[in-house]
Write a protein that holds these residues in place. Structure first.
Motif, PDB file in Angstrom:
ATOM      1  N   SER A 101      35.965  34.888  49.008  1.00 46.20           N
ATOM      2  CA  SER A 101      35.317  35.529  47.855  1.00 46.20           C
ATOM      3  C   SER A 101      33.886  35.946  48.177  1.00 46.20           C
ATOM      4  CB  SER A 101      35.359  34.610  46.642  1.00 46.20           C
ATOM      5  OG  SER A 101      34.694  33.404  46.910  1.00 46.20           O
ATOM      6  N   PHE A 129      44.902  34.756  45.199  1.00 40.01           N
ATOM      7  CA  PHE A 129      44.478  35.512  44.024  1.00 40.01           C
ATOM      8  C   PHE A 129      45.185  36.860  43.970  1.00 40.01           C
ATOM      9  CE2 PHE A 129      40.406  33.099  45.017  1.00 40.01           C
ATOM     10  CZ  PHE A 129      40.725  32.047  44.177  1.00 40.01           C
ATOM     11  N   SER A 159      44.958  30.200  36.450  1.00 36.22           N
ATOM     12  CA  SER A 159      43.600  30.049  36.987  1.00 36.22           C
ATOM     13  C   SER A 159      43.352  31.023  38.137  1.00 36.22           C
ATOM     14  CB  SER A 159      43.339  28.604  37.423  1.00 36.22           C
ATOM     15  OG  SER A 159      44.128  28.251  38.528  1.00 36.22           O
ATOM     16  N   ARG A 160      44.366  31.265  38.968  1.00 35.10           N
ATOM     17  CA  ARG A 160      44.194  32.230  40.054  1.00 35.10           C
ATOM     18  C   ARG A 160      44.009  33.642  39.500  1.00 35.10           C
ATOM     19  NH1 ARG A 160      48.637  30.226  44.580  1.00 35.10           N
ATOM     20  NH2 ARG A 160      47.572  28.265  45.064  1.00 35.10           N
ATOM     21  N   SER A 162      42.696  34.384  36.612  1.00 39.11           N
ATOM     22  CA  SER A 162      41.355  34.412  36.036  1.00 39.11           C
ATOM     23  C   SER A 162      40.313  34.629  37.131  1.00 39.11           C
ATOM     24  CB  SER A 162      41.091  33.105  35.286  1.00 39.11           C
ATOM     25  OG  SER A 162      39.773  33.082  34.800  1.00 39.11           O
ATOM     26  N   ARG A 163      40.454  33.917  38.232  1.00 41.92           N
ATOM     27  CA  ARG A 163      39.493  34.054  39.342  1.00 41.92           C
ATOM     28  C   ARG A 163      39.579  35.448  39.961  1.00 41.92           C
ATOM     29  NH1 ARG A 163      34.795  33.616  41.382  1.00 41.92           N
ATOM     30  NH2 ARG A 163      34.711  33.132  43.572  1.00 41.92           N
ATOM     31  N   ALA A 166      37.853  37.821  37.703  1.00 40.06           N
ATOM     32  CA  ALA A 166      36.396  37.612  37.748  1.00 40.06           C
ATOM     33  C   ALA A 166      35.799  38.268  38.988  1.00 40.06           C
ATOM     34  CB  ALA A 166      36.076  36.119  37.712  1.00 40.06           C
TER      35      ALA A 166
END
Length: 181
Positions: A101, A129, A159-160, A162-163, A166
């Motif tokens: 990231s 992701f 959660s993946r 969401s990341r 983001a």
């Protein structure tokens, strides 16, 4: 369905009689969507996606007599394609590491946003992701379907996603700031 044979009819003809024209029709109908999915999962590596598509069809043909119609044929074939992708990814030892990231944060954002630019960011997302983002936001899979296909929990899928979103938003904002300057 305007006289065209249904997928179930084509499957029956192929399984019962080895009707190659029935198989060709199934292939023609469903390969573009499955190939597109594999292209997105492999980050646009068409040669790898083509190899995976071939492996998925070989596996599907071998198991076609087991298809019971609990889901649409396209969904069933997509599941096989995703499993082929997962196996390939695990076995691919020589693949260069995907940027983390932090590397994604360092990408220069283009001034004029194009579909190719979006695809580039999706390709640059770290694999876990990217997998979830492609399956959920592009292919329309549910978190339960993703969890089953990838061998993770639905909460992990959420959660993946969401990341991934983001990271994408962060890149998008940086692009907007560059256009304002």
């Amino acid at each position: 369905m305007n006289g065209a044979a249904s997928d179930d009819e084509l499957i029956s003809r192929f399984v019962a009689r080895g009707d190659e024209s029935a198989f060709r029709e199934l292939y023609r109908r469903h390969t573009p969507a499955a190939f597109g999915l594999l292209c997105r999962l492999t980050g646009g590596q068409d040669a790898d996606a083509a190899d995976l598509m071939q492996a998925a069809w070989v596996r599907a043909v071998r198991r076609l007599s087991e298809f019971r119609g609990a889901s649409a044929f396209r969904t069933w074939l997509s599941g096989i394609a995703v499993n082929c992708y997962r196996e390939w990814r695990r076995a691919e030892a020589r693949r260069p590491a995907m940027p983390d990231s932090d590397a994604l944060d360092q990408m220069a954002a283009p001034v004029d946003l194009r579909a190719d630019d979006i695809a580039e960011v999706v390709r640059a997302l770290p694999l876990p992701f990217r997998d979830v983002l492609v399956l959920h936001d592009i292919e329309g899979w549910t978190h339960d379907e993703i969890a089953h296909a990838l061998g993770i929990e639905p909460g992990t899928s959420k959660s993946r996603l969401s990341r991934a979103r983001a990271l994408f938003r962060k890149w998008w904002r940086r692009d907007a700031e560059m256009r304002i300057r």
